[in-house]
Design a protein around this motif. Structure first.
Motif, mmCIF file in Angstrom:
data_model
loop_
_atom_site.group_PDB
_atom_site.id
_atom_site.type_symbol
_atom_site.label_atom_id
_atom_site.label_comp_id
_atom_site.label_asym_id
_atom_site.label_seq_id
_atom_site.Cartn_x
_atom_site.Cartn_y
_atom_site.Cartn_z
ATOM 1 N N GLY A 67 47.345 52.454 38.324
ATOM 2 C CA GLY A 67 47.077 51.019 38.251
ATOM 3 C C GLY A 67 45.993 50.654 37.260
ATOM 4 O O GLY A 67 45.697 49.476 37.046
ATOM 5 N N GLY A 68 45.389 51.667 36.623
ATOM 6 C CA GLY A 68 44.348 51.413 35.637
ATOM 7 C C GLY A 68 44.917 51.090 34.261
ATOM 8 O O GLY A 68 46.103 51.287 33.984
ATOM 9 N N ILE A 107 49.104 58.297 45.896
ATOM 10 C CA ILE A 107 47.992 57.465 45.431
ATOM 11 C C ILE A 107 46.685 58.250 45.496
ATOM 12 O O ILE A 107 45.845 58.186 44.583
ATOM 13 C CB ILE A 107 47.911 56.167 46.259
ATOM 14 C CG1 ILE A 107 49.123 55.271 45.953
ATOM 15 C CG2 ILE A 107 46.610 55.418 45.967
ATOM 16 C CD1 ILE A 107 49.232 54.062 46.855
ATOM 17 N N ALA A 150 39.491 50.807 35.423
ATOM 18 C CA ALA A 150 40.119 51.264 36.662
ATOM 19 C C ALA A 150 40.343 50.066 37.590
ATOM 20 O O ALA A 150 39.734 49.950 38.656
ATOM 21 C CB ALA A 150 39.255 52.321 37.332
ATOM 22 N N TRP A 156 50.557 51.475 40.782
ATOM 23 C CA TRP A 156 50.690 52.353 41.948
ATOM 24 C C TRP A 156 51.842 51.922 42.847
ATOM 25 O O TRP A 156 52.113 52.560 43.860
ATOM 26 C CB TRP A 156 49.386 52.445 42.741
ATOM 27 C CG TRP A 156 48.776 51.163 43.246
ATOM 28 C CD1 TRP A 156 47.751 50.472 42.691
ATOM 29 C CD2 TRP A 156 49.134 50.445 44.440
ATOM 30 N NE1 TRP A 156 47.440 49.360 43.446
ATOM 31 C CE2 TRP A 156 48.270 49.325 44.540
ATOM 32 C CE3 TRP A 156 50.091 50.649 45.444
ATOM 33 C CZ2 TRP A 156 48.347 48.402 45.577
ATOM 34 C CZ3 TRP A 156 50.170 49.724 46.484
ATOM 35 C CH2 TRP A 156 49.304 48.619 46.541
ATOM 36 N N GLN A 211 48.476 46.915 41.339
ATOM 37 C CA GLN A 211 49.668 47.381 42.053
ATOM 38 C C GLN A 211 50.830 47.541 41.089
ATOM 39 O O GLN A 211 51.558 48.534 41.134
ATOM 40 C CB GLN A 211 50.045 46.404 43.168
ATOM 41 C CG GLN A 211 51.248 46.872 43.987
ATOM 42 C CD GLN A 211 51.551 45.951 45.150
ATOM 43 O OE1 GLN A 211 50.810 45.010 45.433
ATOM 44 N NE2 GLN A 211 52.638 46.215 45.848
ATOM 45 N N ASP A 232 48.867 41.796 36.729
ATOM 46 C CA ASP A 232 49.265 42.576 37.898
ATOM 47 C C ASP A 232 50.306 41.717 38.604
ATOM 48 O O ASP A 232 49.965 40.728 39.257
ATOM 49 C CB ASP A 232 48.075 42.854 38.812
ATOM 50 C CG ASP A 232 48.459 43.658 40.057
ATOM 51 O OD1 ASP A 232 49.671 43.876 40.284
ATOM 52 O OD2 ASP A 232 47.552 44.054 40.814
ATOM 53 N N GLY A 286 43.064 49.177 39.223
ATOM 54 C CA GLY A 286 43.872 49.444 40.406
ATOM 55 C C GLY A 286 44.990 48.460 40.624
ATOM 56 O O GLY A 286 45.287 48.068 41.761
ATOM 57 N N CYS A 330 41.011 56.355 30.824
ATOM 58 C CA CYS A 330 41.117 55.147 31.642
ATOM 59 C C CYS A 330 39.921 54.264 31.309
ATOM 60 O O CYS A 330 38.782 54.588 31.670
ATOM 61 C CB CYS A 330 41.154 55.475 33.126
ATOM 62 S SG CYS A 330 41.357 54.005 34.174
ATOM 63 N N PRO A 345 44.212 58.832 41.602
ATOM 64 C CA PRO A 345 43.246 57.768 41.875
ATOM 65 C C PRO A 345 43.134 56.713 40.773
ATOM 66 O O PRO A 345 42.641 55.612 41.031
ATOM 67 C CB PRO A 345 41.924 58.519 42.054
ATOM 68 C CG PRO A 345 42.116 59.812 41.323
ATOM 69 C CD PRO A 345 43.562 60.149 41.507
ATOM 70 N N LEU A 346 43.602 57.026 39.572
ATOM 71 C CA LEU A 346 43.528 56.066 38.470
ATOM 72 C C LEU A 346 44.814 55.266 38.300
ATOM 73 O O LEU A 346 44.916 54.450 37.379
ATOM 74 C CB LEU A 346 43.199 56.786 37.164
ATOM 75 C CG LEU A 346 41.828 57.480 37.129
ATOM 76 C CD1 LEU A 346 41.643 58.218 35.817
ATOM 77 C CD2 LEU A 346 40.713 56.463 37.340
#
Length: 289
Positions: A268-269, A261, A9, A253, A13, A31, A11, A6, A265-266
């Motif tokens: 959307g990276g 989620i 990061a 995500w 959506q 995004d 994030g 990654c 934790p990654l």
């Protein structure tokens, strides 16, 4: 192939549409649901972002350092120097629930892109071509469109019907499409084909939304390679670096529960890995205006 990393990061959506820019050694991507355009500088590992006035499905290169952005209401010129968006043409004005989703520029400078039902339920989406002749609908009756991409010899266009889990192939001749046929059906449990990309050998790479990875298919539709990812929703890849052998992968995500989620934790990276086959450099869109 190297380990998947990654590199940003962010994030997102619904991260989508990675685009390599050799000029600034950067990966541009969007995004969609966050209404943002991102630029990841691979030398400084730094992210710059612009807020879009609508959901933005893709950006493609245009002359003079500008971009064409596909947004909810149509195609816009985007100038990163001042962050301004200027309308080029509206698309699907009679379908207010639609938005634009994914785009590609072929070697002749033609922009191919799709529209889709933003509620992901009705077959109101279409495949479009935009060039100096204007805007033309080339295929229709899609709920979620993805792609297209075009083979290195310019003779085959690939386009994705995500909900039907089908990648189609068309014959492409002087900007005209014919002979639509099934290229690949994705049969991996829980996986939906998302954005496609092409490499120098004519193989098709497809992000798997809900499929925890990316798959590579030969021009004959044979599965050649799978890249496993640490997140479920992989949306699209782009080839970058000086040798076009760094594979950048956008993820999302969107659609994940709070528990999922937390476990990813990654999600959307922006990810990267080195691959053995080079990609094809992106083209600039050509149009009057």
């Amino acid at each position: 192939m190297s380990k998947v990393e990654c590199v940003c990061a962010v994030g997102a959506q619904l991260g989508e549409g990675p685009l390599w820019s050799a000029t600034d050694q950067a990966v541009w991507f969007v995004d969609i649901k966050g209404r943002q355009i991102h630029c990841f500088d691979t030398r400084r590992r730094a992210l710059t972002s612009w807020q879009a006035p609508e959901e933005v499905g893709f950006v493609v290169k245009a002359p003079g350092g500008r971009f064409v952005a596909g947004m909810k209401s149509g195609l816009y010129s985007f100038d990163p120097s001042d962050g301004k968006f200027t309308l080029i043409t509206r698309v699907d004005s009679d379908k207010p629930r639609n938005r634009l989703n994914d785009g590609y520029v072929d070697a002749a400078g033609r922009l191919w892109f799709g529209s889709m039902d933003n509620d992901e339920s009705q077959p109101t989406g279409s495949l479009y071509r935009f060039d100096n002749r204007g805007l033309r609908r080339c295929d229709e009756n899609y709920v979620i469109t993805n792609g297209p991409t075009v083979s290195p010899d310019g003779r085959t266009l690939y386009h994705v019907d995500t909900l039907e889990r089908i990648i189609y192939a068309f014959d492409l001749n002087n900007g005209e499409l014919s002979n639509r046929r099934v290229f690949v059906r994705i049969d991996k449990a829980g996986a939906y084909p998302d954005g496609p990309a092409i490499d120098a050998e004519g193989c098709v790479w497809i992000g798997l939304f809900g499929g925890w990875g990316v798959q590579r298919f030969s021009p004959q539709g044979e599965l050649l390679q799978t890249i496993e990812m640490p997140v479920a929703n992989c949306t699209k890849v782009a080839f970058g670096g000086d040798d076009l052998r760094t594979l950048y992968i956008t993820t999302a995500w969107k659609g994940l529960s709070k528990e999922q989620i937390a476990a990813q934790p990654l999600a959307g990276g922006l990810f990267a890995t080195r691959v053995g086959t080079a990609g094809v450099a992106p083209n600039e869109v050509r149009y009057d205006g």
